[in-house]
Design an enzyme around this catalytic site. Structure first.
Site, short mmCIF file in Angstrom:
data_model
loop_
_atom_site.label_atom_id
_atom_site.label_comp_id
_atom_site.label_asym_id
_atom_site.label_seq_id
_atom_site.Cartn_x
_atom_site.Cartn_y
_atom_site.Cartn_z
N GLY A 1 0.83 -1.22 0.00
CA GLY A 1 0.00 0.00 0.00
C GLY A 1 0.85 1.25 0.00
O GLY A 1 0.60 2.18 0.76
N TYR B 1 -12.31 -3.22 12.34
CA TYR B 1 -10.96 -2.65 12.18
C TYR B 1 -10.11 -2.91 13.43
O TYR B 1 -8.96 -3.35 13.33
CB TYR B 1 -11.09 -1.16 11.91
CG TYR B 1 -9.79 -0.43 11.68
CD1 TYR B 1 -9.11 -0.54 10.47
CD2 TYR B 1 -9.25 0.41 12.66
CE1 TYR B 1 -7.92 0.15 10.25
CE2 TYR B 1 -8.07 1.10 12.45
CZ TYR B 1 -7.41 0.96 11.25
OH TYR B 1 -6.23 1.65 11.04
N LYS C 1 -6.67 -5.09 13.79
CA LYS C 1 -5.41 -4.48 14.22
C LYS C 1 -4.89 -5.12 15.51
O LYS C 1 -3.68 -5.20 15.74
CB LYS C 1 -5.58 -2.97 14.39
CG LYS C 1 -5.84 -2.24 13.06
CD LYS C 1 -4.67 -2.42 12.09
CE LYS C 1 -4.81 -1.59 10.84
NZ LYS C 1 -3.69 -1.76 9.91
P1 NAI Z 1 -4.61 5.13 3.08
O1 NAI Z 1 -6.02 4.72 2.85
O2 NAI Z 1 -4.20 6.51 2.73
O3 NAI Z 1 -3.62 4.10 2.37
C1 NAI Z 1 -3.82 2.73 2.45
C2 NAI Z 1 -3.06 2.07 1.33
O4 NAI Z 1 -3.34 0.66 1.35
C3 NAI Z 1 -3.49 2.59 -0.04
O5 NAI Z 1 -2.33 2.78 -0.83
C4 NAI Z 1 -4.32 1.44 -0.59
O6 NAI Z 1 -4.29 1.36 -2.01
C5 NAI Z 1 -3.64 0.24 0.03
N1 NAI Z 1 -4.50 -0.93 0.02
C6 NAI Z 1 -5.75 -1.03 0.50
N2 NAI Z 1 -6.24 -2.26 0.27
C7 NAI Z 1 -5.26 -2.96 -0.35
C8 NAI Z 1 -5.14 -4.27 -0.85
N3 NAI Z 1 -6.16 -5.15 -0.75
N4 NAI Z 1 -4.00 -4.65 -1.43
C9 NAI Z 1 -2.96 -3.79 -1.54
N5 NAI Z 1 -3.01 -2.52 -1.10
C10 NAI Z 1 -4.15 -2.11 -0.52
O7 NAI Z 1 -4.34 4.82 4.61
P2 NAI Z 1 -3.18 5.30 5.61
O8 NAI Z 1 -3.80 6.23 6.55
O9 NAI Z 1 -1.97 5.67 4.87
O10 NAI Z 1 -2.96 3.92 6.40
C11 NAI Z 1 -1.84 3.08 6.22
C12 NAI Z 1 -1.87 2.05 7.33
O11 NAI Z 1 -1.81 2.69 8.59
C13 NAI Z 1 -3.14 1.19 7.34
O12 NAI Z 1 -2.83 -0.13 7.70
C14 NAI Z 1 -3.96 1.85 8.42
O13 NAI Z 1 -4.88 0.96 8.98
C15 NAI Z 1 -2.88 2.26 9.41
N6 NAI Z 1 -3.26 3.31 10.33
C16 NAI Z 1 -3.62 4.55 9.88
C17 NAI Z 1 -3.97 5.54 10.79
C18 NAI Z 1 -4.37 6.91 10.36
O14 NAI Z 1 -4.78 7.68 11.24
N7 NAI Z 1 -4.27 7.28 9.11
C19 NAI Z 1 -3.99 5.26 12.23
C20 NAI Z 1 -3.59 3.93 12.58
C21 NAI Z 1 -3.24 3.00 11.66
#
Ligand code: NAI
Length: 247
Positions: free
Chosen positions: A12, A155, A159
């Site tokens: 991702g 979710y 996690k």
């Molecule tokens: P985002 O939505 O901006 O990015 C998520 C990425 O994962 C995207 O590039 C998307 O294309 C990719 N993705 C989703 N499903 C996929 C799949 N089936 N196969 C391959 N790629 C896939 O989210 P963000 O905020 O950058 O989050 C990144 C990580 O951090 C996630 O695991 C999220 O749960 C975690 N996280 C984020 C927080 C936040 O406040 N933004 C807080 C805590 C954890």
């Protein structure tokens, strides 16, 4: 904290936290593979930035919740790189809603990407890491997996699962010189959190002792540290990047 000659796979990696991690690794001298599902334009931009830093970059389209797509991704990696030294299991999704109305498919989808995806990608690289007697695995969990959050039963369960996965695997592979750690971000400004209603965001910031949201770079800095030899004796840990939200 040089990562020169290392190869990292960031799932991702086309946007948000993954993008920031990918770029910071490239700045530290690592070759960077990112994967994406739909955002080809974003992935291409990230690769351009990575290559402009003088390291190798590769973007691979793959849904990490599908074993056959992960296998194909690994085949493509093998054609281009000798090894994967570092795996960042970053890709994740949300399908929020109160439990009473939560659909089975929203439970399944979140589990498939956030938990099964971590299983499949780790499975795909771990044998080689064991053979090479070196590896770093970093799983992006969430503080919601520790303290819970209304509207995020699926979710937070996924996690929390990532944390259990991290600790058990860390114990299994520690003697092979492979470290496995989790990062638990709090509220980080990305596309994932942009969609939350304004009042929810305002209330959320009040619960953060530092009274501000985190940036993707805050998470990336820790990911790079945990992947460096400075963190060789750290394994099985869950480190918060949350402005003090959960203590
Ligand atoms: P985002 O939505 O901006 O990015 C998520 C990425 O994962 C995207 O590039 C998307 O294309 C990719 N993705 C989703 N499903 C996929 C799949 N089936 N196969 C391959 N790629 C896939 O989210 P963000 O905020 O950058 O989050 C990144 C990580 O951090 C996630 O695991 C999220 O749960 C975690 N996280 C984020 C927080 C936040 O406040 N933004 C807080 C805590 C954890």
């Amino acid at each position: 904290m040089s990562l020169i000659e290392k190869t990292v796979l960031v799932t991702g990696g086309s946007r948000g936290i993954g993008r920031s991690i990918a770029l910071l690794f490239a700045k530290e001298g690592a070759n960077v593979i990112i994967n994406y599902t739909k955002d080809e334009e974003g992935a291409t931009d990230v690769i351009k930035e990575i290559e402009s830093l003088g390291v190798k970059g590769l973007a691979i389209k793959a849904n990490i919740s599908k074993a056959e797509e992960v296998d194909k991704m690994i085949d493509e990696i093998k054609e281009n790189f000798d090894r994967v030294d570092i795996l960042i299991n970053n890709a994740g999704i949300t399908k929020d809603g109160l439990f009473i109305g939560m659909k089975e498919r929203d439970w399944d989808k979140v589990m498939e990407v956030n938990l099964k995806g971590v299983f499949l990608c780790t499975k795909a690289v771990i044998r080689k890491m064991i053979k090479q007697k070196h590896g770093k695995i970093i799983n992006i969990s969430s503080i919601v997996g520790i303290i819970g959050n209304p509207g995020q039963v699926n979710y937070s369960a996924s996690k929390a699962g990532v944390i259990g996965f991290t600790k058990s695997l860390a114990r299994e592979v520690a003697s092979r010189n492979i470290t496995v750690n989790a990062i638990a971000p709090g509220f980080i400004e990305t596309d994932m959190t942009k969609i939350l209603p304004e009042d929810v965001k305002r209330n959320m910031v009040e619960t953060i002792p530092m009274k501000k949201y985190g940036k993707p770079e805050d998470v990336a800095n820790l990911a790079v540290f945990l992947s460096s030899d400075k963190a060789d004796y750290i394994t099985g840990q869950v480190i918060h990047v949350d402005g003090g939200m959960a203590m």
